[in-house]
Design an enzyme around this catalytic site. Structure first.
Site, PDB file in Angstrom:
ATOM      1  N   HIS A  65       0.545  -0.955   0.144  1.00 12.53           N
ATOM      2  CA  HIS A  65       0.065  -0.011  -0.025  1.00 12.53           C
ATOM      3  C   HIS A  65       1.103   1.441   0.203  1.00 12.53           C
ATOM      4  CE1 HIS A  65       0.162   1.231   4.654  1.00 12.53           C
ATOM      5  NE2 HIS A  65       0.229   0.371   4.505  1.00 12.53           N
ATOM      6  N   ASP A 177       5.775   3.346   6.278  1.00 12.67           N
ATOM      7  CA  ASP A 177       4.239   2.660   6.717  1.00 12.67           C
ATOM      8  C   ASP A 177       3.343   3.064   5.500  1.00 12.67           C
ATOM      9  OD1 ASP A 177       2.582   1.373   7.196  1.00 12.67           O
ATOM     10  OD2 ASP A 177       1.836   1.606   9.121  1.00 12.67           O
ATOM     11  N   GLU A 209      -5.475   1.395   2.478  1.00 13.23           N
ATOM     12  CA  GLU A 209      -5.266   0.904   3.752  1.00 13.23           C
ATOM     13  C   GLU A 209      -5.035   1.490   5.298  1.00 13.23           C
ATOM     14  OE1 GLU A 209      -3.001  -1.749   6.105  1.00 13.23           O
ATOM     15  OE2 GLU A 209      -2.230  -0.166   5.679  1.00 13.23           O
ATOM     16  N   GLU A 210      -4.717   2.658   5.109  1.00 10.63           N
ATOM     17  CA  GLU A 210      -4.974   3.501   6.739  1.00 10.63           C
ATOM     18  C   GLU A 210      -5.972   3.117   7.222  1.00 10.63           C
ATOM     19  OE1 GLU A 210      -2.358   2.842   8.332  1.00 10.63           O
ATOM     20  OE2 GLU A 210      -0.136   3.221   7.450  1.00 10.63           O
ATOM     21  N   HIS A 319       3.996   5.094  12.255  1.00  7.22           N
ATOM     22  CA  HIS A 319       3.162   6.061  12.473  1.00  7.22           C
ATOM     23  C   HIS A 319       3.601   7.163  13.746  1.00  7.22           C
ATOM     24  CE1 HIS A 319      -0.554   3.624  11.408  1.00  7.22           C
ATOM     25  NE2 HIS A 319      -0.011   3.484  10.750  1.00  7.22           N
TER      26      HIS A 319
END
Length: 345
Positions: A65, A177, A209-210, A319
């Site tokens: 992603h 990420d 995706e998140e 994150h």
């Protein structure tokens, strides 16, 4: 294993602004690189695809992603301060004092996330974790009118933190990420171009995706692959304070993590392990219960079911503005994916 990563492409990908649901800038970087050696397309959802050997068999989807966590402007007050809602999962503590890059009407607008200085915080305020609704962004505007000349409610932003190289092969950046996953799948396709394959291999950069792996559902349904390998990051267990019984044994510099769980196809996992051992690629088994929190959860159940594997890269400080990976693990992931696609029948 002979492979050198395209670090220029990686840094451009990490620098791009692409919060979940607004990934266009990052997708453009992905597509521009992919055009050099593959056929490219974008679907209605915004997922990007790079195809190698269309019409070949089997059809293999390599998926990472491309969205990152971000923020969306929900209010602009009379003094020109911005207030935010999250795009993805934030720990608001890491936002205090950070610089943001917001997509404005005429280009990027820079700002600083603020709160009251410690000198004027009441004792009870100091002891409480800060909440996102108590933070604001200062873009230097002196009024609401001045702020509105540059952006409006609904403008999105990300952390303004460039990639930095630390000792050894450690890389820190915002958006690791999961730009690192998007990087790995496209680099595996580039490597396959030289290695050769009978398969139709697609490197996919999925969106959203998140907030629920929505792009992955579309991608898997649209391509209907015979196999899918999802690449994402996972927590580094060697970081101080981590409990290995909760996060597993995965650690930076020790290779890839191979997912084990209900959504993982057993034969795909056996093949990945065999190839890793054959190629001298270190790996750790990473157990998941009901789900992994990655695109693999969705891809595995599409249509009649997709034979899915999960390859994860150890990551510290997930994150946050300074997510960290080790490029030895990244190179290992690229090589393993390429070898899987080369051997799949």
């Amino acid at each position: 294993m002979t492979y050198e990563p395209d670090l220029d492409f990686l840094e451009k990908l990490l620098l791009a602004t692409g919060p979940t649901g607004f990934e266009e800038e990052a997708v453009e970087v992905f597509l521009e690189r992919a055009k050099a050696f593959a056929e490219v397309e974008v679907d209605q959802k915004g997922n990007a695809y790079a195809h190698l050997n269309p019409g070949g068999s089997p059809r293999i989807l390599l998926l990472g992603h491309i969205d990152e966590i971000g923020v969306i402007v929900s209010h602009i007050d009379e003094q020109g301060f911005l207030f935010l809602k999250p795009l993805g999962g934030w720990d608001p503590q890491v936002l205090v004092g950070q610089r943001l890059r917001v997509l404005g009407k005429r280009g990027p607008v820079l700002g600083v996330v603020g709160r009251k200085a410690i000198h004027v915080l009441k004792p009870e305020e100091r002891e409480k974790a800060v909440k996102l609704e108590n933070l604001f962004v200062d873009i230097g505007a002196q009024s609401k009118e001045e702020a509105l000349a540059h952006l409006e409610v609904g403008a999105v932003g990300v952390l303004d933190q460039p990639p930095l190289w630390l000792l050894g092969e450690r890389l820190v950046s915002k958006a690791v990420d999961n730009r690192i996953g998007a990087f790995v799948v496209l680099e595996a396709l580039r490597l396959l171009k030289d290695l050769g394959t009978q398969a139709h291999v697609v490197a996919g950069a999925s969106v959203q995706e998140e907030i629920g792996a929505y792009g992955a559902r579309t991608a898997a349904h649209r391509l209907n692959p015979d196999y899918a390998l999802v690449v994402d990051v996972t927590h580094d267990a060697s970081t101080p304070g981590m409990e290995k019984k909760e996060v597993g044994e995965v650690a930076l510099g020790q290779g890839v993590a191979l997912g084990v769980g209900p959504f993982v196809d057993k034969q795909v996992l056996r093949t990945l392990r065999a190839l890793a051992e054959q190629e001298g690629i270190p790996y750790t088994l990473h157990a998941h219960g009901r789900f992994s929190g990655t695109d693999a959860d969705e891809v595995a159940w599409v249509r009649e079911g997709v034979r899915t594997g999960l390859v994860s890269i150890p990551n510290r400080y997930m994150h946050s503005p300074s997510e960290m990976v080790d490029m030895r693990d990244v190179r290992a992931a690229v090589w393993l994916l390429a070898r899987f696609a080369q051997e799949a029948r």
